[in-house]
Enzyme design. Structure first.
Site: not given
Ligand code: PMP
Length: 294
Positions: A51, A145-147, A151
């Site tokens: 990420s 990506g866990k950006i 969210y």
């Protein structure tokens, strides 16, 4: 280690303003023999680095250092079971968007977090709704990506459906195919086949999703990764969601239509049992997925 009340950031923290940061969600379980194990720690930390790589955030640590830091954070908090939240973010300094030169910080927090979608949902299934908010386009957001900033899309969807009385939001991609839920991947049992959106679609490549695919395959059930439409949700035999926080949560209703017979179906039960036996039970099928805390 920093005490809870002292874990503060500056108000000009760059990531707080613009959302360029990366995070993970990991769980530590107490297994049947009383040992605490963090589930798939290496894969989570590797995804944190991926990420950051996508965002061009330099992480001033190695994978091994952050794994060690996760273990030590669980130890310091004396939790038997907990959720872990590593977060990489840009600190204060330059306020322009490029933020070249701002320091990268990494924090790891842990807390006690029960069933994310509720114990009742875990046992009997949740009620979901397709959100009016579309999942982000694959060239507008970097969905692998866990950006942090990405969210907002999930939060809008989640709040919309929760205000309407549902438990979780399902999102369609820009082409109209089912992508994922606000914080979970989706599996559909449709005419005897298990379907999930392909890795290349607008989904996070969930580590629980990967676990589900492997555990089902080991039980002779193939998962087909293919696009599927909203109406296939309505006529599915079974639907369940997968995620570190939500674990394996059955879905009993979508957009006010009952799914199957409105109860967790046979494949959902197989995978729920296999998953919990792996993370909390006594299955020794995948020692490589378990990191000992003690
Ligand atoms: N999709 C989204 C958008 C998520 O936030 C999550 C939770 N990380 C997942 C899927 C599931 O991913 P994982 O199984 O790795 O927790």
């Amino acid at each position: 280690m920093v005490d809870y009340q002292d874990a503060k950031v500056h108000v000009l923290t760059h990531s707080l303003h613009y959302g360029l940061g990366a995070f993970e969600g990991i769980r530590c379980y107490e297994r049947a023999d009383g040992q605490r194990m963090i589930f798939r720690l290496t894969e989570h930390i590797q995804r944190l680095f991926e990420s950051c790589h996508i965002c061009m955030i330099e992480v001033p640590y190695t994978v091994e250092q952050l794994e060690r830091a996760c273990i030590e954070t669980v130890q310091a908090n004396s939790f038997r079971e907990c959720y872990l939240r590593p977060l990489a973010f840009l600190g204060h300094g330059k306020m322009g968007l490029s933020a070249v030169g701002n320091r990268t910080h990494v924090a790891i927090a842990t807390w006690d977090w029960g069933a994310y979608l509720g114990e009742e949902g875990l046992s009997n299934g949740i009620r979901a709704k397709v959100s009016s908010f579309t999942r982000q386009h694959i060239n507008a957001s970097m969905v692998k990506g866990k950006i942090t900033g990405q969210y907002v899309n999930s939060i809008l969807a989640k709040r919309e459906v929760m205000n309407a009385g549902y438990d979780e939001a399902i999102m369609l991609d820009t082409q109209g195919y089912v992508s994922e839920a606000s914080g979970e991947n989706i599996f559909v049992v449709y005419r005897g086949r298990v379907l999930t959106a392909p890795t290349g679609a607008s989904i996070l490549a969930g580590i629980t999703r990967d676990t589900v695919i492997q555990l089902l395959q080991e039980r002779g059930i193939e998962v087909v990764q293919a696009p599927f439409s909203r109406d296939m949700l309505y006529t599915a035999d079974e639907i369940f969601m997968s995620g570190t926080a939500a674990e394996i949560t059955p879905v009993r209703e979508i957009d006010d239509r009952r799914i199957g017979d409105g109860k967790p179906g046979p494949i959902t039960k197989i995978i729920q049992e296999a998953y919990f036996d792996q993370v909390r039970g006594s299955s020794d099928a995948h020692p490589e997925w378990l990191t000992l805390v003690e």
